[in-house]
Design a protein around this motif. Structure first.
Motif, mmCIF file in Angstrom:
data_model
loop_
_atom_site.group_PDB
_atom_site.id
_atom_site.type_symbol
_atom_site.label_atom_id
_atom_site.label_comp_id
_atom_site.label_asym_id
_atom_site.label_seq_id
_atom_site.Cartn_x
_atom_site.Cartn_y
_atom_site.Cartn_z
ATOM 1 N N THR A 151 78.318 -51.458 57.214
ATOM 2 C CA THR A 151 78.018 -51.452 55.772
ATOM 3 C C THR A 151 78.223 -52.824 55.124
ATOM 4 O OG1 THR A 151 80.224 -50.606 55.146
ATOM 5 C CG2 THR A 151 78.473 -48.984 55.539
ATOM 6 N N GLU A 152 77.718 -53.843 55.801
ATOM 7 C CA GLU A 152 77.709 -55.197 55.237
ATOM 8 C C GLU A 152 76.303 -55.775 55.370
ATOM 9 O OE1 GLU A 152 80.911 -57.985 56.164
ATOM 10 O OE2 GLU A 152 82.015 -56.325 57.099
ATOM 11 N N GLN A 153 75.511 -55.663 54.316
ATOM 12 C CA GLN A 153 74.194 -56.308 54.207
ATOM 13 C C GLN A 153 73.254 -56.022 55.379
ATOM 14 O OE1 GLN A 153 77.008 -58.790 53.679
ATOM 15 N NE2 GLN A 153 77.014 -57.735 51.709
ATOM 16 N N GLY A 154 73.334 -54.849 55.954
ATOM 17 C CA GLY A 154 72.340 -54.438 56.934
ATOM 18 C C GLY A 154 72.468 -55.033 58.321
ATOM 19 N N HIS A 155 73.636 -55.565 58.681
ATOM 20 C CA HIS A 155 73.796 -56.168 60.005
ATOM 21 C C HIS A 155 73.398 -55.207 61.125
ATOM 22 C CE1 HIS A 155 75.546 -60.103 59.220
ATOM 23 N NE2 HIS A 155 76.338 -59.576 58.311
ATOM 24 N N ARG A 156 73.814 -53.959 61.005
ATOM 25 C CA ARG A 156 73.526 -52.987 62.071
ATOM 26 C C ARG A 156 72.021 -52.855 62.285
ATOM 27 N NH1 ARG A 156 74.377 -50.342 66.810
ATOM 28 N NH2 ARG A 156 73.793 -48.125 66.690
ATOM 29 N N TRP A 157 71.265 -52.705 61.208
ATOM 30 C CA TRP A 157 69.819 -52.557 61.342
ATOM 31 C C TRP A 157 69.197 -53.799 61.960
ATOM 32 C CZ3 TRP A 157 65.613 -50.138 62.121
ATOM 33 C CH2 TRP A 157 64.369 -50.728 61.831
ATOM 34 N N PHE A 158 69.582 -54.970 61.479
ATOM 35 C CA PHE A 158 69.007 -56.200 62.002
ATOM 36 C C PHE A 158 69.326 -56.371 63.486
ATOM 37 C CE2 PHE A 158 69.490 -57.697 57.398
ATOM 38 C CZ PHE A 158 68.181 -57.347 57.091
ATOM 39 N N ASP A 159 70.523 -55.936 63.905
ATOM 40 C CA ASP A 159 70.873 -56.017 65.325
ATOM 41 C C ASP A 159 70.022 -55.071 66.163
ATOM 42 O OD1 ASP A 159 72.787 -57.965 64.921
ATOM 43 O OD2 ASP A 159 74.481 -56.574 64.929
ATOM 44 N N ARG A 187 66.419 -56.687 66.263
ATOM 45 C CA ARG A 187 66.222 -57.946 66.997
ATOM 46 C C ARG A 187 66.490 -57.802 68.491
ATOM 47 N NH1 ARG A 187 70.851 -60.888 68.307
ATOM 48 N NH2 ARG A 187 72.782 -60.036 67.454
ATOM 49 N N THR A 188 67.293 -56.809 68.880
ATOM 50 C CA THR A 188 67.607 -56.633 70.306
ATOM 51 C C THR A 188 66.719 -55.593 70.979
ATOM 52 O OG1 THR A 188 69.318 -54.979 69.793
ATOM 53 C CG2 THR A 188 70.012 -57.295 69.961
ATOM 54 N N GLY A 189 65.761 -55.030 70.239
ATOM 55 C CA GLY A 189 64.856 -54.059 70.829
ATOM 56 C C GLY A 189 65.476 -52.705 71.106
ATOM 57 N N ARG A 190 66.553 -52.366 70.412
ATOM 58 C CA ARG A 190 67.247 -51.104 70.666
ATOM 59 C C ARG A 190 66.990 -50.044 69.609
ATOM 60 N NH1 ARG A 190 72.905 -52.401 73.733
ATOM 61 N NH2 ARG A 190 72.181 -54.230 74.915
ATOM 62 N N ALA A 191 66.193 -50.372 68.622
ATOM 63 C CA ALA A 191 65.988 -49.428 67.521
ATOM 64 C C ALA A 191 65.304 -48.152 67.994
ATOM 65 C CB ALA A 191 65.170 -50.088 66.408
#
Length: 477
Positions: free
Chosen positions: A424-432, A435-439
């Motif tokens: 819950t800090e500026q979307g780091h989890r989503w961006f990770d 960018r790593t192809g794990r979504a």
């Protein structure tokens, strides 16, 4: 004016200024900012009606600082950086950090992955970001050509504005993919601008940051709050962009400098206080209201039922037994019958009505830099160095050293620590995840409507209608 005198001047001026309390000497600036604030979309910005007004504004350091303060206020109160519809809650529900219990249609679309191109939050994020970018460009142009500002003042103001431009473009590129990179206040050019490839836009952000670094003076961390972008803040964004673009050597080098300058706060309870030594940049709260953060206002659950957001079970289960972050940074509340218990982020604890200013919204802190360096070291084959950085984060949380030894296991360990440290800090989890192809793997199992095209958000429908050069729309919309 010396650097120390200038810092004191800026600190004093910023503490006395809000968007509703601008001194009489800033009257001309109000006219200029009204032209900006009256524009919904950057493509609809009208040509300047009074060139003399703009020139006069940039002859006075106080009015230039007011213009910069207006940018920081806008980032804190509106749009994607902070505020009610900021990245923290909105991307939190888009990814796997937060469950959404509210009734807002725009939020529900994001939570359920049924986002439409007419989504109001998308329009707000895009329009407000480019409005602030327009303001930053105006400061760059005006301060650079001012005949009254000293060279030190010009460098300071232009450096800050360049950072703002780079920062907002970097967020837009991560969210929307190919975007326009706007560097002018020329309304004719902006009305018909086209999109650049995401990687090209990020490279332009890096160029702006490198130029800002050349302008900022070589000074140590400020005391009394890290509320102004300086060379360290520019470096923090640079290391993040270097990581995203795969420049591991530069990412490690820059992150190391920041880690040395901003040591980790030993006490987890103090990490998010405004005096935390690991803070690189934070958005200062108003002197009157709110005196603390919008994050606490949005995320702390006051009653059940009545909650808007709550931490997901998937995130809660990711914490290891004994992880002090789950104790220090997570709160809970039950309904009157004690039949339902929900958990919420309590990184920020000072409520919106708190009379004392205790916390500012932190955008960059050194814990992220430690994890950036861990990943960069791993990518460069430095297993021991990567383990040391992972352990620095784990040990502070009361956990033992990592048992990971292989490249794949260490990458998993880094991403897990990023998830638990930066939740819950500026979307780091989503961006990770993106960018790593794990979504696909992660969200495909959690979000029934997930589609691979959800990796990018839609370009706002109204923007495409106004400027066809922004076409085509992102796939899936």
């Amino acid at each position: 004016m010396t650097q120390i005198e200038h810092k004191k001047h800026r600190e004093r001026f910023h503490s006395e200024s809000t968007t509703t309390h601008i001194s009489a000497r800033c009257t001309l600036l109000v006219v200029l900012l009204a032209l900006l604030n009256g524009c919904t979309n950057f493509v609809e910005v009208d040509p300047p009606k009074n060139t003399l007004v703009s020139e006069t504004v940039f002859d006075d350091p106080a009015t230039v600082e007011s213009a910069l303060a207006n940018l920081y206020h806008g980032m804190r109160e509106q749009g994607m950086v902070s505020g009610a519809n900021g990245l923290t809650p909105v991307i939190g529900i888009y990814a796997d950090e937060l469950d959404y219990y509210g009734f807002n249609a725009d939020h529900s679309q994001l939570y359920q992955h049924n986002v439409l191109a007419a989504n109001g939050i998308m329009a707000e994020w895009w329009g407000q970001a480019y409005q602030l970018i327009y303001g930053a460009n105006d400061i760059i142009n005006g301060a650079s050509t001012s005949g009254q500002l000293s060279m030190e003042e010009k460098n300071l103001y232009v450096g800050q504005a360049l950072f703002v431009r780079a920062y907002l473009h970097s967020l837009l590129a991560n969210l929307f993919g190919d975007i326009p990179y706007v560097t002018t206040t020329d309304y004719v050019e902006n009305n018909s601008i086209s999109r650049l490839a995401r990687a090209t836009a990020q490279e332009k952000s890096i160029m702006d940051l490198e130029e800002a670094l050349a302008l900022f003076e070589d000074a140590g961390p400020e005391t009394g709050g890290r509320i102004y972008p300086d060379r360290y803040v520019a470096m923090a964004l640079l290391s993040r962009l270097y990581l995203h673009l795969g420049n591991w050597e530069k990412a490690e080098t820059v992150a190391t400098q920041l880690i040395n300058a901003f040591p980790l706060e030993a006490d987890l309870a103090g990490v998010f206080l405004k005096s935390s030594p690991e803070t690189i940049w934070e958005l200062k709260a108003d002197a009157e209201f709110p005196r603390n953060t919008r994050e606490a206002e949005q995320l702390i659950i006051q009653a059940v039922p009545g909650q808007t957001y709550a931490l997901t079970e998937d995130l809660l289960e990711a914490f290891e037994p004994g992880d002090q972050r789950s104790i220090q940074w997570i709160g809970s509340i039950s309904d009157s019958d004690n039949t339902v218990t929900l958990y919420y982020p309590s990184k920020y604890r000072a409520g919106i009505n708190e009379t004392e200013s205790l916390e500012y919204s932190i955008l960059f802190r050194s814990a992220e830099q430690v994890l950036i360096r861990a990943e960069a070291r791993l990518r460069r084959g430095d297993i021991t160095g990567a383990q040391a950085d992972i352990n620095a984060i784990r040990n502070r949380a009361g956990l033992s050293n990592t048992t990971a030894t292989t490249e794949n296991a260490l990458m998993d360990a880094i991403l897990k620590e990023r998830r638990l440290e930066l939740f819950t800090e500026q979307g780091h989890r989503w961006f990770d995840l993106a960018r790593t192809g794990r979504a696909d793997e992660v969200l495909g199992n959690l979000k029934p409507n997930w589609q691979s095209t959800d990796l990018l958000l839609p370009i706002p429908e109204n923007e495409l209608e106004t400027n066809p050069n922004l076409l085509p729309q992102n796939p899936g919309y």
